[in-house]
Design a protein around this motif. Structure first.
Motif, PDB file in Angstrom:
ATOM      1  N   GLN A  30       0.836  -1.194   0.000  1.00 33.13           N
ATOM      2  CA  GLN A  30       0.000   0.000   0.000  1.00 33.13           C
ATOM      3  C   GLN A  30       0.877   1.253   0.000  1.00 33.13           C
ATOM      4  O   GLN A  30       0.577   2.224  -0.693  1.00 33.13           O
ATOM      5  CB  GLN A  30      -0.922  -0.015   1.215  1.00 33.13           C
ATOM      6  N   ARG A  31       1.976   1.228   0.742  1.00 34.06           N
ATOM      7  CA  ARG A  31       2.902   2.366   0.757  1.00 34.06           C
ATOM      8  C   ARG A  31       3.596   2.533  -0.588  1.00 34.06           C
ATOM      9  O   ARG A  31       3.851   3.656  -1.012  1.00 34.06           O
ATOM     10  CB  ARG A  31       3.923   2.202   1.874  1.00 34.06           C
ATOM     11  N   GLU A  32       3.902   1.433  -1.265  1.00 31.78           N
ATOM     12  CA  GLU A  32       4.481   1.525  -2.612  1.00 31.78           C
ATOM     13  C   GLU A  32       3.516   2.216  -3.566  1.00 31.78           C
ATOM     14  O   GLU A  32       3.924   3.012  -4.404  1.00 31.78           O
ATOM     15  CB  GLU A  32       4.790   0.129  -3.164  1.00 31.78           C
ATOM     16  N   GLN A  33       2.238   1.913  -3.421  1.00 27.32           N
ATOM     17  CA  GLN A  33       1.230   2.434  -4.337  1.00 27.32           C
ATOM     18  C   GLN A  33       0.771   3.846  -3.990  1.00 27.32           C
ATOM     19  O   GLN A  33       0.523   4.660  -4.871  1.00 27.32           O
ATOM     20  CB  GLN A  33       0.019   1.495  -4.363  1.00 27.32           C
ATOM     21  N   MET A  34       0.627   4.132  -2.703  1.00 23.35           N
ATOM     22  CA  MET A  34       0.040   5.398  -2.267  1.00 23.35           C
ATOM     23  C   MET A  34       1.042   6.364  -1.642  1.00 23.35           C
ATOM     24  O   MET A  34       0.687   7.495  -1.343  1.00 23.35           O
ATOM     25  CB  MET A  34      -1.079   5.131  -1.254  1.00 23.35           C
ATOM     26  N   GLY A  35       2.262   5.910  -1.386  1.00 18.79           N
ATOM     27  CA  GLY A  35       3.264   6.753  -0.738  1.00 18.79           C
ATOM     28  C   GLY A  35       3.519   6.307   0.686  1.00 18.79           C
ATOM     29  O   GLY A  35       2.668   5.687   1.331  1.00 18.79           O
ATOM     30  N   GLN A  36       4.693   6.628   1.183  1.00 14.79           N
ATOM     31  CA  GLN A  36       5.113   6.167   2.507  1.00 14.79           C
ATOM     32  C   GLN A  36       4.235   6.678   3.644  1.00 14.79           C
ATOM     33  O   GLN A  36       4.146   6.061   4.690  1.00 14.79           O
ATOM     34  CB  GLN A  36       6.572   6.562   2.766  1.00 14.79           C
ATOM     35  N   ASN A  37       3.561   7.794   3.437  1.00 17.28           N
ATOM     36  CA  ASN A  37       2.780   8.413   4.498  1.00 17.28           C
ATOM     37  C   ASN A  37       1.287   8.108   4.393  1.00 17.28           C
ATOM     38  O   ASN A  37       0.459   8.832   4.917  1.00 17.28           O
ATOM     39  CB  ASN A  37       3.018   9.934   4.460  1.00 17.28           C
ATOM     40  N   VAL A  38       0.940   7.014   3.739  1.00 20.28           N
ATOM     41  CA  VAL A  38      -0.462   6.701   3.440  1.00 20.28           C
ATOM     42  C   VAL A  38      -1.330   6.633   4.692  1.00 20.28           C
ATOM     43  O   VAL A  38      -2.485   7.061   4.666  1.00 20.28           O
ATOM     44  CB  VAL A  38      -0.589   5.393   2.623  1.00 20.28           C
ATOM     45  N   THR A  39      -0.810   6.150   5.795  1.00 18.56           N
ATOM     46  CA  THR A  39      -1.639   6.022   7.002  1.00 18.56           C
ATOM     47  C   THR A  39      -1.959   7.374   7.627  1.00 18.56           C
ATOM     48  O   THR A  39      -2.849   7.459   8.463  1.00 18.56           O
ATOM     49  CB  THR A  39      -0.968   5.108   8.053  1.00 18.56           C
ATOM     50  N   ASN A  40      -1.236   8.408   7.232  1.00 15.86           N
ATOM     51  CA  ASN A  40      -1.505   9.753   7.744  1.00 15.86           C
ATOM     52  C   ASN A  40      -2.223  10.638   6.729  1.00 15.86           C
ATOM     53  O   ASN A  40      -2.666  11.724   7.080  1.00 15.86           O
ATOM     54  CB  ASN A  40      -0.198  10.428   8.166  1.00 15.86           C
ATOM     55  N   GLU A  41      -2.325  10.209   5.500  1.00 17.25           N
ATOM     56  CA  GLU A  41      -2.954  11.027   4.464  1.00 17.25           C
ATOM     57  C   GLU A  41      -4.439  10.726   4.293  1.00 17.25           C
ATOM     58  O   GLU A  41      -5.105  11.339   3.470  1.00 17.25           O
ATOM     59  CB  GLU A  41      -2.203  10.859   3.142  1.00 17.25           C
ATOM     60  N   ALA A  42      -4.940   9.792   5.063  1.00 22.03           N
ATOM     61  CA  ALA A  42      -6.369   9.490   5.104  1.00 22.03           C
ATOM     62  C   ALA A  42      -6.739   9.322   6.571  1.00 22.03           C
ATOM     63  O   ALA A  42      -5.893   9.001   7.402  1.00 22.03           O
ATOM     64  CB  ALA A  42      -6.684   8.218   4.325  1.00 22.03           C
ATOM     65  N   ASP A  43      -7.996   9.544   6.877  1.00 23.15           N
ATOM     66  CA  ASP A  43      -8.432   9.368   8.257  1.00 23.15           C
ATOM     67  C   ASP A  43      -8.319   7.912   8.682  1.00 23.15           C
ATOM     68  O   ASP A  43      -7.934   7.607   9.813  1.00 23.15           O
ATOM     69  CB  ASP A  43      -9.870   9.857   8.407  1.00 23.15           C
TER      70      ASP A  43
END
Length: 83
Positions: A30-43
C-alpha cells in the motif's frame, strides 16, 4: 505510485468528509502504491482487505482469520474450497 493531483484531491476531500483507503495487499505494498505516508494522508487506512486498520496514523486493529475462526475451521474451509 499515486499521482500528485490525486493526493491533493484526497487532502482537499478530507477537509469536507472522513476519508478511508482500503487495499487488498499488506501495508508495504500500500505504501508503494500510495506513498510512505499513506496512514496519515487518510483518516482511515485499511490494508490486507481490512484486517489491519489505522486511524489517523495509529494502528487501531489487526485480525487474522485463523485467530478469529480457529485453525481447524480454516483448514475445513480450505479443504471444502479445494474439493
Amino acid at each position: 505510485e499515486v499521482l500528485a493531483n490525486m493526493k491533493e484531491y484526497l487532502a482537499k476531500l478530507r477537509t469536507k468528509v472522513v476519508v478511508g483507503i482500503v487495499g487488498g495487499s499488506d501495508l508495504v505494498k500500500q505504501r508503494e502504491q500510495m506513498g510512505q505516508n499513506v496512514t496519515n494522508e487518510a483518516d482511515y487506512s485499511f490494508s490486507e482487505n481490512g484486517l489491519v486498520a489505522y486511524k489517523n496514523g495509529e494502528l487501531i486493529g489487526k485480525e487474522a482469520i485463523h485467530t478469529f475462526i480457529g485453525e481447524d475451521n480454516v483448514k475445513e474451509m480450505v479443504n471444502f474450497a479445494l474439493h
